[in-house]
Motif scaffolding. Sequence first.
Motif, PDB file in Angstrom:
ATOM      1  N   UNK A  24       0.847  -1.190   0.000  1.00 50.93           N
ATOM      2  CA  UNK A  24       0.000   0.000   0.000  1.00 50.93           C
ATOM      3  C   UNK A  24       0.880   1.237   0.000  1.00 50.93           C
ATOM      4  N   UNK A  25       0.649   2.134  -0.966  1.00 49.74           N
ATOM      5  CA  UNK A  25       1.537   3.285  -1.131  1.00 49.74           C
ATOM      6  C   UNK A  25       0.835   4.636  -1.047  1.00 49.74           C
ATOM      7  N   UNK A  26      -0.477   4.683  -0.944  1.00 50.84           N
ATOM      8  CA  UNK A  26      -1.223   5.939  -0.960  1.00 50.84           C
ATOM      9  C   UNK A  26      -0.926   6.739   0.310  1.00 50.84           C
ATOM     10  N   UNK A  27      -0.235   7.848   0.162  1.00 50.84           N
ATOM     11  CA  UNK A  27       0.206   8.656   1.308  1.00 50.84           C
ATOM     12  C   UNK A  27      -0.831   9.660   1.800  1.00 50.84           C
ATOM     13  N   UNK A  28      -2.051   9.625   1.280  1.00 55.00           N
ATOM     14  CA  UNK A  28      -3.035  10.647   1.627  1.00 55.00           C
ATOM     15  C   UNK A  28      -3.795  10.374   2.921  1.00 55.00           C
ATOM     16  N   UNK A  29      -3.628   9.219   3.520  1.00 51.08           N
ATOM     17  CA  UNK A  29      -4.414   8.854   4.689  1.00 51.08           C
ATOM     18  C   UNK A  29      -3.989   9.540   5.974  1.00 51.08           C
ATOM     19  N   UNK A  30      -4.828   9.372   6.981  1.00 50.06           N
ATOM     20  CA  UNK A  30      -4.557   9.930   8.301  1.00 50.06           C
ATOM     21  C   UNK A  30      -3.954   8.873   9.214  1.00 50.06           C
ATOM     22  N   UNK A  31      -3.231   9.331  10.220  1.00 55.13           N
ATOM     23  CA  UNK A  31      -2.706   8.420  11.224  1.00 55.13           C
ATOM     24  C   UNK A  31      -3.860   7.940  12.096  1.00 55.13           C
ATOM     25  N   UNK A  32      -3.838   6.657  12.437  1.00 55.75           N
ATOM     26  CA  UNK A  32      -4.900   6.072  13.264  1.00 55.75           C
ATOM     27  C   UNK A  32      -4.349   4.837  13.966  1.00 55.75           C
ATOM     28  N   UNK A  33      -5.108   4.344  14.920  1.00 57.42           N
ATOM     29  CA  UNK A  33      -4.792   3.042  15.518  1.00 57.42           C
ATOM     30  C   UNK A  33      -4.960   2.003  14.413  1.00 57.42           C
ATOM     31  N   UNK A  34      -4.146   0.969  14.409  1.00 57.20           N
ATOM     32  CA  UNK A  34      -4.190  -0.034  13.346  1.00 57.20           C
ATOM     33  C   UNK A  34      -4.293  -1.438  13.924  1.00 57.20           C
ATOM     34  N   UNK A  35      -5.043  -2.271  13.206  1.00 54.87           N
ATOM     35  CA  UNK A  35      -5.158  -3.691  13.509  1.00 54.87           C
ATOM     36  C   UNK A  35      -4.757  -4.439  12.256  1.00 54.87           C
ATOM     37  N   UNK A  36      -3.796  -5.346  12.384  1.00 49.55           N
ATOM     38  CA  UNK A  36      -3.244  -6.055  11.229  1.00 49.55           C
ATOM     39  C   UNK A  36      -3.169  -7.540  11.546  1.00 49.55           C
ATOM     40  N   UNK A  37      -3.491  -8.350  10.558  1.00 52.76           N
ATOM     41  CA  UNK A  37      -3.237  -9.784  10.661  1.00 52.76           C
ATOM     42  C   UNK A  37      -2.199 -10.101   9.584  1.00 52.76           C
ATOM     43  N   UNK A  38      -1.162 -10.820   9.974  1.00 55.95           N
ATOM     44  CA  UNK A  38      -0.043 -11.083   9.071  1.00 55.95           C
ATOM     45  C   UNK A  38       0.367 -12.546   9.144  1.00 55.95           C
ATOM     46  N   UNK A  39       1.094 -12.967   8.135  1.00 56.08           N
ATOM     47  CA  UNK A  39       1.699 -14.298   8.122  1.00 56.08           C
ATOM     48  C   UNK A  39       3.176 -14.111   7.841  1.00 56.08           C
ATOM     49  N   UNK A  40       4.022 -14.723   8.671  1.00 54.94           N
ATOM     50  CA  UNK A  40       5.451 -14.580   8.442  1.00 54.94           C
ATOM     51  C   UNK A  40       5.945 -15.669   7.493  1.00 54.94           C
ATOM     52  N   UNK A  41       7.209 -15.625   7.155  1.00 48.81           N
ATOM     53  CA  UNK A  41       7.776 -16.567   6.180  1.00 48.81           C
ATOM     54  C   UNK A  41       7.753 -18.011   6.660  1.00 48.81           C
ATOM     55  N   UNK A  42       7.608 -18.218   7.976  1.00 48.25           N
ATOM     56  CA  UNK A  42       7.516 -19.577   8.521  1.00 48.25           C
ATOM     57  C   UNK A  42       6.076 -20.051   8.642  1.00 48.25           C
TER      58      UNK A  42
END
Length: 136
Positions: free
Chosen positions: A51-69
Amino acid sequence: SYQGFGGMFSVDGDGPRLRWLHQQPYNEADPISSGMQSFPMLVTPGGKLGYKDETGEKARRTVIAEDRDGRILFIISPSATFTLAQMSSYLTNSDLEIDAALNLDGGASTGLLLAEPAEGIPAFSELPLVLLVYPR
């Protein structure tokens, strides 16, 4: 289903998985027992900036990720620290070895409650949506 964008976290007989719907679209025949979709993908498969769109505002974030393992990570930013683009860049360049990451709702609804070790980050506003994780 989101067509050509966003991501999906799902659980099937082989366990949890995170996928980019642009690369692996949802199919009703998929044998999943649970699933949720959201957007945007912050890190696309292979650990690429999502994601590269720099127009957003700062906010609290919730992310779900998967690592290489193949481990599933739940990542919370409990304060308004990152825009989506900044979170995308942070995750891509971190030492967490993230293969893919999906933004969840975030903002005032960002929260986390862990049973062990006991830890809590309360949400500022409640939503009727909860993601529960149990050991196999």
